[in-house]
Design a protein around this motif. Structure first.
Motif, short mmCIF file in Angstrom:
data_model
loop_
_atom_site.label_atom_id
_atom_site.label_comp_id
_atom_site.label_asym_id
_atom_site.label_seq_id
_atom_site.Cartn_x
_atom_site.Cartn_y
_atom_site.Cartn_z
N GLU A 188 30.14 40.22 51.73
CA GLU A 188 30.46 40.04 53.14
C GLU A 188 29.21 39.64 53.90
O GLU A 188 28.17 40.29 53.78
CB GLU A 188 31.03 41.33 53.76
CG GLU A 188 32.40 41.73 53.25
CD GLU A 188 32.34 42.81 52.20
OE1 GLU A 188 33.36 43.06 51.52
OE2 GLU A 188 31.27 43.42 52.05
N SER B 64 34.14 36.80 59.81
CA SER B 64 35.50 36.71 59.29
C SER B 64 35.73 37.56 58.05
O SER B 64 36.88 37.74 57.64
CB SER B 64 35.86 35.25 58.96
OG SER B 64 36.21 34.54 60.11
N ASP B 65 34.67 38.06 57.43
CA ASP B 65 34.82 38.87 56.22
C ASP B 65 35.39 40.25 56.56
O ASP B 65 35.23 40.75 57.67
CB ASP B 65 33.48 39.01 55.51
CG ASP B 65 33.01 37.71 54.90
OD1 ASP B 65 33.86 36.93 54.43
OD2 ASP B 65 31.79 37.45 54.89
N PHE B 66 36.04 40.84 55.57
CA PHE B 66 36.73 42.12 55.76
C PHE B 66 35.87 43.30 55.32
O PHE B 66 35.28 43.29 54.24
CB PHE B 66 38.03 42.16 54.96
CG PHE B 66 39.22 41.58 55.68
CD1 PHE B 66 40.16 42.39 56.26
CD2 PHE B 66 39.37 40.20 55.78
CE1 PHE B 66 41.25 41.87 56.93
CE2 PHE B 66 40.47 39.65 56.43
CZ PHE B 66 41.41 40.49 57.01
N ARG C 238 38.25 42.76 60.01
CA ARG C 238 37.15 41.80 60.03
C ARG C 238 35.95 42.40 60.78
O ARG C 238 36.10 43.08 61.79
CB ARG C 238 37.58 40.51 60.71
CG ARG C 238 38.70 39.76 59.98
CD ARG C 238 38.96 38.49 60.76
NE ARG C 238 40.13 37.77 60.35
CZ ARG C 238 40.14 36.72 59.51
NH1 ARG C 238 39.01 36.34 58.96
NH2 ARG C 238 41.25 36.09 59.23
N SER D 285 33.60 36.94 43.56
CA SER D 285 33.59 38.14 44.41
C SER D 285 32.20 38.59 44.84
O SER D 285 32.08 39.65 45.47
CB SER D 285 34.30 39.32 43.72
OG SER D 285 35.68 39.06 43.64
N ILE E 92 37.35 34.57 46.65
CA ILE E 92 37.87 35.07 47.92
C ILE E 92 37.61 34.02 49.00
O ILE E 92 36.50 33.49 49.11
CB ILE E 92 37.20 36.39 48.30
CG1 ILE E 92 37.45 37.45 47.21
CG2 ILE E 92 37.71 36.90 49.65
CD1 ILE E 92 36.63 38.72 47.40
N ALA F 33 37.87 33.81 53.11
CA ALA F 33 38.14 34.40 54.42
C ALA F 33 38.53 33.27 55.35
O ALA F 33 37.68 32.58 55.91
CB ALA F 33 36.91 35.15 54.94
N ASP F 34 39.83 33.06 55.46
CA ASP F 34 40.40 31.97 56.25
C ASP F 34 40.57 32.47 57.69
O ASP F 34 41.37 33.37 57.95
CB ASP F 34 41.76 31.59 55.64
CG ASP F 34 42.46 30.44 56.34
OD1 ASP F 34 42.26 30.29 57.55
OD2 ASP F 34 43.22 29.72 55.67
N GLN G 100 42.53 36.87 54.59
CA GLN G 100 41.76 36.76 53.37
C GLN G 100 42.70 36.56 52.19
O GLN G 100 43.73 37.21 52.09
CB GLN G 100 40.95 38.03 53.17
CG GLN G 100 40.15 38.11 51.88
CD GLN G 100 39.32 39.36 51.83
OE1 GLN G 100 38.26 39.45 52.45
NE2 GLN G 100 39.78 40.36 51.10
N THR H 299 42.69 36.07 47.77
CA THR H 299 41.92 36.20 46.54
C THR H 299 42.67 35.45 45.45
O THR H 299 43.85 35.73 45.19
CB THR H 299 41.74 37.66 46.13
OG1 THR H 299 41.13 38.38 47.21
CG2 THR H 299 40.86 37.78 44.89
#
Length: 406
Positions: free
Chosen positions: A49, A53-55, A103, A199, A261, A263-264, A269, A271
């Motif tokens: 991350e 936008s990443d979780f 996010r 990942s 992955i 991150a749209d 997200q 995978t």
């Protein structure tokens, strides 16, 4: 205290084209350790991350009142019974937690608590508690801060006190750009966003490993234009200069890959495993791809629910008895791709049958999702609270479609 400080800063990584790089998508903030040291700069959280936008993933503590309300309305703990001819389905497994994620762009601050827990304050002011559940929270978690004055600093979970997130200063320059591009699947879907390869490789300075004709190759992602699945045991790499090579014998480029992955920003997200991966083309992220200004900390889900018997219910919505905010995610699988769709991006959910639902996004994309109690008959209840405060609980068989506001 376990801290590792690199005293020298690396040169900024090249990007794949002549487009000027942007850093507005990169996670930034002030990290305070448990002994009072502070570091400010661009942040990489665990391995995968680094953008807004990443979780951040973890287990969310559930509201006991919601569980009690569901028990009261269903009348008993087990699934599968009828009241006045209406079937009620509700699973109460006794758990006070549910897997969750949000996010980083929605987060104002995160503070480490005892027992591997984290108190998270959102931009909206809402406070959420995550209790482990992933490598993002608790033991094993490690973050990296690019502090321009003090070097690159690594801080593990037990040494962390607090992180205050903020926009990066306009003149700040990250050491590398976040990987960005478009991934295509074997089923013909395309997802554009921030990419975590295998990942854990997320920056242009990270390296793709493999074997070419018996020789080990380590290629910085900054020098890669695209990657195409060649077979179960290899990939065709097109370099930024147009050269093509085939790499094998590494989990970066074969079916031991742990997942790609994406991150749209307009979805959430996804995978994709190696068997479903077709190719990915890299490019610099546009300046407006996902700045922190796109995030608001979330708001309550509101909309209109239509039932199978023709009723129309309007108000606030609690989905599966645990998701009630736009920052939360709808989980499932579509076309062999694992999906975590931010509910704020969902325009409607329509039940197709006992095992699936059609999900339509605000940008017009549709997915037939299954494989999760969010979108099948194991859903723990759809709760609608109208303007008068009256709560209606629907099970999956009663529900037909929900259309979310805005």
């Amino acid at each position: 205290m376990w801290l590792s400080v690199a005293l020298a800063m690396a040169a900024a990584a090249p990007v794949q084209t002549q487009q000027a790089p942007s850093h507005t998508d990169r996670m930034y903030g002030v990290v305070t350790t448990d002994d009072g040291d502070t570091y400010e700069g661009f942040i990489r959280w665990t391995d995968n991350e680094g953008s807004w936008s990443d979780f951040l993933n973890g287990n969310k503590r559930l509201d006991p009142e919601h569980r009690d309300q569901a028990r009261e309305m269903s009348g008993r703990r087990s699934r599968g019974f009828s009241i006045l001819g209406i079937r009620i389905s509700f699973d109460d497994d006794g758990s006070d937690q549910a897997s969750s994620g949000l996010r980083f762009g929605h987060i104002a601050s995160l503070e480490r608590q005892r027992g591997g827990r984290a108190e998270i304050v959102l931009l909206s002011g809402e406070v959420v508690e995550f209790d482990g559940g992933s490598s993002d929270i608790g033991g094993g978690m490690e973050l990296t801060v690019e502090d321009p004055m003090r070097g690159t600093v690594e801080v593990d979970w037990r040494d962390l006190d607090r992180v205050e997130f903020s926009d990066a200063p306009a003149d700040a320059a990250p050491l590398a750009q976040r990987l960005y591009g478009t991934l295509r699947t074997q089923e013909g879907h395309a997802f554009t966003g921030f990419i975590a390869w295998d990942s854990d490789e997320i920056l242009t300075t990270d390296v793709l490993d493999g074997d070419e004709k018996g020789r080990d190759r380590e290629i910085p992602f900054a020098n890669i234009g695209s990657i195409q699945r060649f077979s179960s045991s290899g990939a065709r790499i097109t370099l930024a200069n147009g050269e093509e090579i085939v790499l094998k014998d590494s989990n970066d480029v074969d079916d031991d890959n742990r997942g790609i992955i994406v991150a749209d920003p307009q979805l959430g997200q996804v995978t994709v495993d190696w068997d479903e991966f077709l190719d990915v083309t890299f490019e610099p992220a546009p300046a407006d791809a996902a700045p922190r200004s796109r995030f608001d900390g979330g708001r309550r889900l509101r909309g209109t629910v239509e039932t199978e018997d023709g009723r129309e219910l309007k108000g606030t919505i609690r989905w599966d008895n645990d998701e009630e905010f736009t920052w939360e995610a709808l989980d499932g699988e579509a076309a062999y791709v694992e999906m975590d769709i931010e509910l704020g991006n969902v325009a409607s959910i329509e039940r197709l049958d006992d095992d699936s639902a059609q999900v339509t996004l605000h940008d017009g994309r549709t997915f037939e999702m299954s494989g999760s109690n969010d979108v099948d008959e194991h859903n723990k209840g759809i709760f609608v609270t109208d303007a008068a405060g009256t709560v209606t609980m629907l099970d999956w068989e009663e529900f037909r479609v929900v259309r979310f506001d805005g």
